[in-house]
Design a protein around this motif. Structure first.
Motif, PDB file in Angstrom:
ATOM      1  N   ILE A 150       0.799  -1.221   0.000  1.00 21.15           N
ATOM      2  CA  ILE A 150       0.000   0.000   0.000  1.00 21.15           C
ATOM      3  C   ILE A 150       0.837   1.277   0.000  1.00 21.15           C
ATOM      4  O   ILE A 150       0.474   2.250  -0.663  1.00 21.15           O
ATOM      5  CB  ILE A 150      -0.993   0.003   1.197  1.00 21.15           C
ATOM      6  CG1 ILE A 150      -0.318  -0.499   2.467  1.00 21.15           C
ATOM      7  CG2 ILE A 150      -2.190  -0.848   0.888  1.00 21.15           C
ATOM      8  CD1 ILE A 150      -1.233  -0.591   3.666  1.00 21.15           C
ATOM      9  N   PHE A 151       1.960   1.314   0.713  1.00 21.06           N
ATOM     10  CA  PHE A 151       2.779   2.521   0.711  1.00 21.06           C
ATOM     11  C   PHE A 151       3.452   2.721  -0.636  1.00 21.06           C
ATOM     12  O   PHE A 151       3.489   3.835  -1.183  1.00 21.06           O
ATOM     13  CB  PHE A 151       3.835   2.463   1.823  1.00 21.06           C
ATOM     14  CG  PHE A 151       4.812   3.614   1.784  1.00 21.06           C
ATOM     15  CD1 PHE A 151       4.407   4.883   2.146  1.00 21.06           C
ATOM     16  CD2 PHE A 151       6.120   3.423   1.378  1.00 21.06           C
ATOM     17  CE1 PHE A 151       5.300   5.959   2.090  1.00 21.06           C
ATOM     18  CE2 PHE A 151       7.014   4.481   1.328  1.00 21.06           C
ATOM     19  CZ  PHE A 151       6.598   5.749   1.689  1.00 21.06           C
ATOM     20  N   GLN A 152       3.997   1.648  -1.183  1.00 20.16           N
ATOM     21  CA  GLN A 152       4.701   1.745  -2.452  1.00 20.16           C
ATOM     22  C   GLN A 152       3.774   2.228  -3.563  1.00 20.16           C
ATOM     23  O   GLN A 152       4.113   3.140  -4.320  1.00 20.16           O
ATOM     24  CB  GLN A 152       5.296   0.377  -2.820  1.00 20.16           C
ATOM     25  CG  GLN A 152       6.222  -0.224  -1.779  1.00 20.16           C
ATOM     26  CD  GLN A 152       7.501   0.561  -1.627  1.00 20.16           C
ATOM     27  OE1 GLN A 152       7.943   1.218  -2.550  1.00 20.16           O
ATOM     28  NE2 GLN A 152       8.109   0.488  -0.458  1.00 20.16           N
ATOM     29  N   ILE A 153       2.597   1.613  -3.681  1.00 24.72           N
ATOM     30  CA  ILE A 153       1.685   1.999  -4.755  1.00 24.72           C
ATOM     31  C   ILE A 153       1.111   3.387  -4.496  1.00 24.72           C
ATOM     32  O   ILE A 153       0.875   4.161  -5.433  1.00 24.72           O
ATOM     33  CB  ILE A 153       0.557   0.946  -4.912  1.00 24.72           C
ATOM     34  CG1 ILE A 153      -0.255   1.220  -6.190  1.00 24.72           C
ATOM     35  CG2 ILE A 153      -0.350   0.914  -3.704  1.00 24.72           C
ATOM     36  CD1 ILE A 153       0.528   1.106  -7.458  1.00 24.72           C
ATOM     37  N   ASN A 154       0.918   3.740  -3.230  1.00 29.76           N
ATOM     38  CA  ASN A 154       0.377   5.054  -2.904  1.00 29.76           C
ATOM     39  C   ASN A 154       1.310   6.162  -3.368  1.00 29.76           C
ATOM     40  O   ASN A 154       0.885   7.149  -3.986  1.00 29.76           O
ATOM     41  CB  ASN A 154       0.143   5.157  -1.396  1.00 29.76           C
ATOM     42  CG  ASN A 154      -0.493   6.472  -0.982  1.00 29.76           C
ATOM     43  OD1 ASN A 154       0.195   7.464  -0.838  1.00 29.76           O
ATOM     44  ND2 ASN A 154      -1.801   6.479  -0.793  1.00 29.76           N
ATOM     45  N   GLN A 155       2.604   5.998  -3.099  1.00 27.40           N
ATOM     46  CA  GLN A 155       3.569   7.007  -3.498  1.00 27.40           C
ATOM     47  C   GLN A 155       3.812   7.003  -5.005  1.00 27.40           C
ATOM     48  O   GLN A 155       4.059   8.043  -5.611  1.00 27.40           O
ATOM     49  CB  GLN A 155       4.887   6.801  -2.750  1.00 27.40           C
ATOM     50  CG  GLN A 155       4.791   7.119  -1.266  1.00 27.40           C
ATOM     51  CD  GLN A 155       4.686   8.613  -1.023  1.00 27.40           C
ATOM     52  OE1 GLN A 155       5.667   9.338  -0.983  1.00 27.40           O
ATOM     53  NE2 GLN A 155       3.468   9.093  -0.873  1.00 27.40           N
ATOM     54  N   LEU A 156       3.719   5.833  -5.621  1.00 25.37           N
ATOM     55  CA  LEU A 156       3.842   5.756  -7.072  1.00 25.37           C
ATOM     56  C   LEU A 156       2.709   6.526  -7.744  1.00 25.37           C
ATOM     57  O   LEU A 156       2.926   7.298  -8.688  1.00 25.37           O
ATOM     58  CB  LEU A 156       3.827   4.294  -7.527  1.00 25.37           C
ATOM     59  CG  LEU A 156       3.779   4.062  -9.045  1.00 25.37           C
ATOM     60  CD1 LEU A 156       4.975   4.709  -9.728  1.00 25.37           C
ATOM     61  CD2 LEU A 156       3.713   2.568  -9.347  1.00 25.37           C
ATOM     62  N   VAL A 157       1.489   6.322  -7.260  1.00 30.34           N
ATOM     63  CA  VAL A 157       0.336   7.037  -7.816  1.00 30.34           C
ATOM     64  C   VAL A 157       0.487   8.540  -7.615  1.00 30.34           C
ATOM     65  O   VAL A 157       0.193   9.339  -8.518  1.00 30.34           O
ATOM     66  CB  VAL A 157      -0.970   6.524  -7.175  1.00 30.34           C
ATOM     67  CG1 VAL A 157      -2.144   7.420  -7.550  1.00 30.34           C
ATOM     68  CG2 VAL A 157      -1.251   5.094  -7.611  1.00 30.34           C
ATOM     69  N   ALA A 158       0.945   8.941  -6.421  1.00 32.42           N
ATOM     70  CA  ALA A 158       1.132  10.366  -6.141  1.00 32.42           C
ATOM     71  C   ALA A 158       2.148  10.981  -7.104  1.00 32.42           C
ATOM     72  O   ALA A 158       1.973  12.108  -7.589  1.00 32.42           O
ATOM     73  CB  ALA A 158       1.590  10.555  -4.704  1.00 32.42           C
TER      74      ALA A 158
END
Length: 442
Positions: A150-158
């Motif tokens: 969740i953190f990795q994909i969250n920052q990638l999307v951001a």
């Protein structure tokens, strides 16, 4: 979770390993590099990954947003001094990784399908016995929770939203839900294509992606350093001064600076956390010490080199004081101040591939933890939940997500460090035996 007891366990434990081994890992760093070249590989040895693939897989779980976004979050929360304490965790983490990775191969065990596995849960079960089995399950549960994507994909999307969606008009700051979900779905599909091939495919992918992305990131950083070369001494002075005064953002709270630095350092290099031991435990070798010497290269690469580059870029460009951005957006702002819009685009490419490689590796970690708890014959169902979490993580809150994962990292450190400390005499005996045999060979 990241109070004084845990900091003492991680940093104090690393110092113990350093002193107890008389600096053995540091003195044989060159031999560790020679092992990576494949000189000592034996295709008949037990295991799945070559030494280089094992290190690449472990690094793919640490390199990436832990180094790009994690450093930015550390500076934002604890000031420049937090970087010094990240360095300290890496220096003692070299010894810690030597002990934990050596143990991961020494005490490999069979899962419920009879396949050989490594990792802290097997180290505890095989090395400490049944009375410590509860600690193995504790690690497996914390590892399952702490390796969510969740953190990795969250920052990638951001990152994609800031550098791609807004400039091209694909989304607005008020309405970006559809874009976030779309990126989550596409990322889940890409990750599924790789993780459906299990560990061998992950090892092959990370062995190609990680070195290329690291070299590309260092090349980008070099441009910023050359542009601000006169400010490099000032940036280092700021880090050292703030490390012991806790001024700047932390408002004089020295304990906060240390806490943030150690926790983010652990998030960056995972020394003493135990997740990377699952990758090193899969190395194709019958000599546990070899993988320990390979694993200790990890903190040097991801924290002392890559994290330092990120910190210098943020501090020298001054964005840590002038920008309200956080996480990966702060790092992107720093590169954009030198390269313009091209900086954001280049960093986006780095973040995209490093994030996906981390997400792939985290699936392996989580699946092995779940397999330990409920049986390896059932762990294949986890792939569907994991892909769903990738989509959900694309729309979550970064602060809540990051705090949850940092808490789980703290929980994982307890069984990993306790087992390594208890088994340290046996690990050192194995190290002495290996080095004596090495000296006797012509």
């Amino acid at each position: 979770m990241w109070g004084l007891p845990l900091i003492l366990l991680l940093v104090g434990g690393g110092l113990f390993f350093l002193v107890y081994s008389r600096g053995l890992p540091y003195r044989h760093f060159r031999h560790g590099l020679s092992i990576l070249t494949g000189r000592y590989d034996n295709p008949t040895d037990q295991g799945t990954l070559s030494h280089f693939q094992a290190l690449s897989t472990a690094l793919s779980g640490t390199l990436g947003l832990g180094n790009i976004a994690g450093v930015a979050l550390a500076i934002a929360a604890g000031g420049p001094g937090a970087v010094f304490w990240m360095w300290l965790t890496a220096i003692v983490g070299i010894a810690t990784k030597f002990f934990t990775a050596t143990a991961a191969v020494m005490y490999r065990g069979q899962d419920s399908l009879g396949q050989l596995q490594g990792g802290p849960m097997y180290v505890i079960r095989e090395g400490l016995g049944k009375k410590w089995l509860w600690l193995a399950f504790f690690f497996a549960f914390a590892g399952l929770c702490g390796t969510q994507p969740i953190f990795q994909i969250n920052q990638l999307v951001a990152m994609l939203r800031t550098s791609l969606a807004y400039p091209l008009g694909l989304a607005t700051q008020e309405a970006h839900f559809a874009f976030d979900v779309s990126v989550g779905l596409i990322s889940a599909a890409l990750v599924f294509c790789v993780i459906s091939g299990n560990l061998p495919r992950i090892g092959k992918v990370t062995a190609k992606l990680v070195p290329a992305m690291v070299l590309g990131y260092l090349f980008m950083t070099a441009g910023v350093l050359l542009t601000h070369i006169g400010e490099i001494p000032t940036a280092f002075a700021l880090i050292f001064n703030d490390a012991f005064t806790g001024q700047a953002i932390a408002g004089g709270a020295l304990g906060k600076v240390i806490q943030v630095g150690v926790s983010r350092g652990a998030f960056s290099n995972e020394a003493g956390i135990g997740t990377e031991s699952m990758a090193h435990g899969a190395a194709k070798t019958n000599a546990p010490v070899r993988e320990g010497l390979v694993a200790m290269c990890g903190p040097v690469i991801d924290t002392l080199v890559v994290c330092t580059c990120t910190a210098l870029v943020i501090l020298m460009t001054g964005v840590w004081q002038s920008s309200e951005a956080d996480g990966v957006a702060l790092t992107a702002t720093a590169f954009a101040s030198t390269y313009g819009s091209l900086g954001s685009v280049l960093l986006t490419v780095m973040v995209f591939f490093l994030s996906l490689s981390t997400i792939m590796t985290f699936w392996y970690y989580g699946a092995k933890c779940l397999g330990f708890m409920i049986g390896a014959e059932r762990q294949h169902h986890y792939i569907w939940l994991y892909c769903l979490l990738i989509v959900l993580g694309s729309i979550g809150s970064v602060t809540a997500i990051f705090n949850f994962l940092i808490g789980m990292y703290a929980a994982m450190a307890i069984p990993t460090m306790v087992s390594a400390l208890l088994l340290s005499p046996r690990i050192m005996a194995e190290a002495r035996r290996y080095l004596n045999d090495l000296r006797e060979k012509p």
